[in-house]
Design a protein around this motif. Structure first.
Motif, PDB file in Angstrom:
ATOM      1  N   ASN A  57       0.600  -1.495  -0.284  1.00 13.19           N
ATOM      2  CA  ASN A  57       0.213  -0.154  -0.050  1.00 13.19           C
ATOM      3  C   ASN A  57       0.701   1.069  -0.330  1.00 13.19           C
ATOM      4  N   SER A  58       2.293   0.948   0.806  1.00 13.12           N
ATOM      5  CA  SER A  58       2.983   2.215   1.139  1.00 13.12           C
ATOM      6  C   SER A  58       3.772   2.696  -0.731  1.00 13.12           C
ATOM      7  N   LEU A  59       3.950   1.071  -1.419  1.00 14.64           N
ATOM      8  CA  LEU A  59       4.036   2.038  -2.288  1.00 14.64           C
ATOM      9  C   LEU A  59       3.781   2.590  -3.954  1.00 14.64           C
ATOM     10  N   LYS A  60       2.039   2.156  -3.700  1.00 13.75           N
ATOM     11  CA  LYS A  60       1.143   2.246  -4.591  1.00 13.75           C
ATOM     12  C   LYS A  60       0.785   4.327  -3.864  1.00 13.75           C
ATOM     13  N   ARG A  61       1.322   4.408  -2.731  1.00 14.84           N
ATOM     14  CA  ARG A  61       1.326   5.972  -2.495  1.00 14.84           C
ATOM     15  C   ARG A  61       2.351   6.750  -2.939  1.00 14.84           C
ATOM     16  N   LEU A  62       3.595   6.168  -3.228  1.00 13.81           N
ATOM     17  CA  LEU A  62       4.314   6.669  -3.775  1.00 13.81           C
ATOM     18  C   LEU A  62       4.865   6.576  -5.166  1.00 13.81           C
ATOM     19  N   ASN A  63       4.213   6.158  -5.535  1.00 15.66           N
ATOM     20  CA  ASN A  63       4.422   5.881  -6.894  1.00 15.66           C
ATOM     21  C   ASN A  63       3.295   7.335  -7.645  1.00 15.66           C
ATOM     22  N   GLY A  64       2.142   6.800  -6.510  1.00 12.89           N
ATOM     23  CA  GLY A  64       1.548   8.258  -7.128  1.00 12.89           C
ATOM     24  C   GLY A  64       1.507   9.161  -6.904  1.00 12.89           C
ATOM     25  N   TYR A  65       3.148   9.822  -5.831  1.00 13.57           N
ATOM     26  CA  TYR A  65       3.766  10.695  -5.338  1.00 13.57           C
ATOM     27  C   TYR A  65       4.683  10.953  -6.466  1.00 13.57           C
ATOM     28  N   LEU A  66       5.324  10.091  -7.003  1.00 11.94           N
ATOM     29  CA  LEU A  66       6.226  10.750  -8.049  1.00 11.94           C
ATOM     30  C   LEU A  66       5.925  10.718  -8.969  1.00 11.94           C
ATOM     31  N   GLU A  67       4.691  10.129  -9.505  1.00 16.96           N
ATOM     32  CA  GLU A  67       3.997  10.216 -11.077  1.00 16.96           C
ATOM     33  C   GLU A  67       3.205  11.633 -10.843  1.00 16.96           C
ATOM     34  N   ASN A  68       3.367  12.703  -9.441  1.00 14.97           N
ATOM     35  CA  ASN A  68       2.153  13.972  -9.990  1.00 14.97           C
ATOM     36  C   ASN A  68       4.041  14.881  -9.845  1.00 14.97           C
ATOM     37  N   LEU A  69       5.080  14.309  -9.810  1.00 13.79           N
ATOM     38  CA  LEU A  69       5.921  15.096  -9.473  1.00 13.79           C
ATOM     39  C   LEU A  69       6.867  15.182 -11.190  1.00 13.79           C
ATOM     40  N   GLN A  70       6.189  14.423 -12.057  1.00 14.79           N
ATOM     41  CA  GLN A  70       6.258  14.142 -13.571  1.00 14.79           C
ATOM     42  C   GLN A  70       5.326  14.940 -13.804  1.00 14.79           C
ATOM     43  N   LYS A  71       4.149  15.431 -13.276  1.00 17.31           N
ATOM     44  CA  LYS A  71       3.000  16.065 -14.249  1.00 17.31           C
ATOM     45  C   LYS A  71       3.519  17.691 -14.627  1.00 17.31           C
ATOM     46  N   PRO A  72       3.710  17.734 -15.772  1.00 21.86           N
ATOM     47  CA  PRO A  72       4.190  19.123 -16.140  1.00 21.86           C
ATOM     48  C   PRO A  72       2.717  20.086 -15.280  1.00 21.86           C
ATOM     49  N   GLY A  73       3.127  21.289 -14.928  1.00 24.16           N
ATOM     50  CA  GLY A  73       2.752  22.181 -13.701  1.00 24.16           C
ATOM     51  C   GLY A  73       1.656  21.884 -12.777  1.00 24.16           C
ATOM     52  N   PHE A  74       2.232  20.861 -12.435  1.00 25.77           N
ATOM     53  CA  PHE A  74       1.528  20.005 -10.884  1.00 25.77           C
ATOM     54  C   PHE A  74       2.588  20.881  -9.981  1.00 25.77           C
ATOM     55  N   ARG A  75       1.738  21.218  -9.231  1.00 31.27           N
ATOM     56  CA  ARG A  75       2.130  22.143  -8.082  1.00 31.27           C
ATOM     57  C   ARG A  75       1.388  21.625  -6.341  1.00 31.27           C
ATOM     58  N   SER A  76       0.400  21.452  -6.634  1.00 26.18           N
ATOM     59  CA  SER A  76       0.058  21.056  -5.714  1.00 26.18           C
ATOM     60  C   SER A  76       0.078  19.743  -4.504  1.00 26.18           C
ATOM     61  N   PHE A  77       1.484  20.278  -4.327  1.00 18.83           N
ATOM     62  CA  PHE A  77       2.060  18.743  -2.943  1.00 18.83           C
ATOM     63  C   PHE A  77       1.441  18.845  -2.101  1.00 18.83           C
ATOM     64  N   LYS A  78       1.375  17.835  -1.187  1.00 19.33           N
ATOM     65  CA  LYS A  78       0.566  17.453  -0.029  1.00 19.33           C
ATOM     66  C   LYS A  78       2.179  16.290   0.583  1.00 19.33           C
ATOM     67  N   PRO A  79       2.300  16.794   2.062  1.00 19.01           N
ATOM     68  CA  PRO A  79       3.294  15.940   2.359  1.00 19.01           C
ATOM     69  C   PRO A  79       2.495  14.527   2.695  1.00 19.01           C
ATOM     70  N   THR A  80       3.316  13.561   1.971  1.00 18.20           N
ATOM     71  CA  THR A  80       2.811  12.094   1.965  1.00 18.20           C
ATOM     72  C   THR A  80       3.709  11.589   3.051  1.00 18.20           C
ATOM     73  N   GLN A  81       3.269  11.356   4.349  1.00 12.32           N
ATOM     74  CA  GLN A  81       3.477   9.992   5.448  1.00 12.32           C
ATOM     75  C   GLN A  81       3.556   8.661   4.962  1.00 12.32           C
ATOM     76  N   LEU A  82       4.697   7.821   5.075  1.00 10.96           N
ATOM     77  CA  LEU A  82       4.996   6.382   3.923  1.00 10.96           C
ATOM     78  C   LEU A  82       5.768   5.712   5.190  1.00 10.96           C
ATOM     79  N   THR A  83       4.861   4.505   5.812  1.00  6.96           N
ATOM     80  CA  THR A  83       5.847   3.390   6.409  1.00  6.96           C
ATOM     81  C   THR A  83       6.166   2.174   5.176  1.00  6.96           C
TER      82      THR A  83
END
Length: 489
Positions: free
Chosen positions: A60-86
């Motif tokens: 489950n943590s990998l799924k959330r991490l992959n979503g975070y990494l995908e958002n980082l690569q989206k052009p113009g994406f600026r709405s980053f929320k702190p994501t806690q992972l275990t």
């Protein structure tokens, strides 16, 4: 002539500038995957096959991490929320970082950290450093922190306005928002506010596939007279439909090999065979040829299962009538052969030690065997957890000392199961949920406390949703809402 020299000079300068930009390029998606290979190797769920709790958390943590990494690569994406992972990490080297750590019952290092970076390189470095993994290999990717900072300052440098700009225009300061988000702990209401729309969208998109899944499951269960069809891991609906379609094709092509499955449970998992619980396991990476072999071997598996039950009875007789059980949700996923070998080894040790247990003195009690433990323990549900390497004298003393407590826990377990079921039904009805369930790693006590607190709230967001009680917040790919059992008001 001078015009020609100026043109050459301009061309050379352009080449030098281009070379500098390329050398200081930001990390690409492919580079990030390569840089995180040591991390994936340390936490990938496939390496935790015999540890279902740790595997589920990492998955489950990998799924959330992959979503975070995908958002980082989206052009113009600026709405980053702190994501806690275990993550549970397989390396057991001591860690001197400030990351919150603990050790699971299986001995894996649990690492918790919060991501709030806005570029791939910083994120990758944060992940590796948090897990005490080397970052030296990143230099070979032609990217480093200094070069990255230079690239940001020359090419894609974000504009940093003076604070008066935000006061005058009314726009929100992204840095101030980030700091505020880090200070404020996530609450259930705020998280539902932010994620309801996304979950509803994903849920609506998955509804046709969900109906298709139910249809396929019903038809195959009826056609093969199966007791149930299950999945070991939390695969998406599309993945599950694909697996059922594959089984359906095998039924059409080779119906004769499935004549011995009546009354059995089929479990889609990572390997094929028969499980210690007696379920037919179909490996999702195997082809029909492998599945066919498993179905053809079923008569031999059934014979081995009878021998296994006989072996459990013999162990029970040597231990005063205590029942030997296997609990799928709590124990490692073992094949029938592996579990038989474990029982056989334990039986031979008991037989040679000749422990003086009075016949039937421990009837009504239960025990499970664990191969990765060294000391016996008593579970909150009343069953003994006995290591296969446990010294017979230590085993005898521990069972005698904890027998009364075990009986009390078993009685409490029955009461908790009834209470848990009632609260799930009440919560489902109050919030008009389509489904309310929990992850296997969430205990009944945690589920009961969570449901009681939910019933005190007014949550119109949940109407028609699928709600999973987990250890963290997440929206699954098919729209299921995951909330931690210990959510905050």
């Amino acid at each position: 002539m001078f015009c020609c020299l100026r043109a050459v000079r301009r061309l050379c300068l352009e080449k030098i500038l281009l070379q500098c930009i390329l050398q200081s390029r930001a990390l690409s998606g492919a580079d990030a995957i390569n840089a995180l290979r040591p991390f994936y190797f340390a936490v990938h769920p496939d390496f935790f096959g015999q540890h279902p709790k740790e595997r589920e958390v990492n998955e489950n943590s990998l799924k959330r991490l992959n979503g975070y990494l995908e958002n980082l690569q989206k052009p113009g994406f600026r709405s980053f929320k702190p994501t806690q992972l275990t993550f549970y990490v397989r390396e057991r080297e001591p860690n001197s970082s400030n990351v919150q750590e603990s050790f699971s019952a299986s001995g894996f290092r649990a690492v918790s950290f919060t991501l709030h970076t806005r570029d791939l390189l910083s994120t990758v470095l944060d992940i590796l450093n948090s897990c005490s993994l080397s970052t030296e290999h990143i230099q070979s990717l032609n990217v480093n922190s200094q070069a990255h900072q230079e690239a940001k300052s020359t090419v894609n440098r974000p504009i940093k306005w003076d604070k008066t700009y935000y006061s005058f225009t009314g726009f929100k300061d992204p840095e101030e928002e980030l700091e505020q988000a880090q200070r404020v702990e996530t609450t259930l209401i705020s998280w539902l506010d932010d994620n309801e729309a996304s979950a509803v969208k994903k849920l609506k998109k998955s509804l046709p596939l969900r109906k298709e899944l139910e249809r396929l499951k019903f038809e195959l269960s009826h056609q093969l007279q199966l007791s149930d069809i299950r999945w070991q891991r939390s695969w998406g609906i599309a993945h599950r439909c694909s697996q059922l379609h594959s089984l359906g094709r095998l039924v059409q092509q080779r119906p004769e090999v499935l004549k011995n499955v009546k009354g059995r449970t089929v479990v889609f998992t990572d390997r094929s065979g028969m499980s210690a619980a007696g379920h037919i396991m179909l490996g999702t990476m195997d082809v029909h040829h492998h599945w066919t072999k498993i179905f053809e071997r079923l008569p031999n598996y059934y014979k081995l299962q009878k021998r296994l039950l006989l072996l459990e009875d013999r162990i029970s007789q040597l231990l005063g009538g205590i029942q030997v059980i296997y609990i799928e949700e709590l124990q490692p996923l073992l094949t029938l052969e592996e579990y038989y070998e474990t029982l056989d080894s334990f039986y031979n040790k008991l037989r040679d030690s000749r422990l003086p247990f009075h016949p039937r003195s421990l009837r009504g009690l239960q025990m499970i065997l664990e191969s990765d433990r060294y000391a016996p323990s008593l579970h909150e549900f009343g069953h003994f957890i006995i290591p296969t390497v446990c010294d017979p004298a230590t085993l005898q003393w521990f069972i005698f000392a904890k027998a009364q407590e075990a009986r009390e826990n078993l009685k409490r377990k029955e009461e908790m199961m009834i209470t848990e079921k009632e609260l799930i039904n009440t919560s489902t009805e109050k919030f008009s949920l389509d489904r309310l369930y929990k992850e296997p790693s969430v205990s009944s006590a945690q589920m009961i406390g969570c449901c009681k607190r939910l019933l005190e709230e007014s949550l119109p967001y949940l109407q028609g949703m699928h709600l999973c009680i987990s250890h963290f917040y997440s929206v699954l790919q098919d729209g299921d809402l995951c909330i931690p059992w210990n959510w905050k008001n």
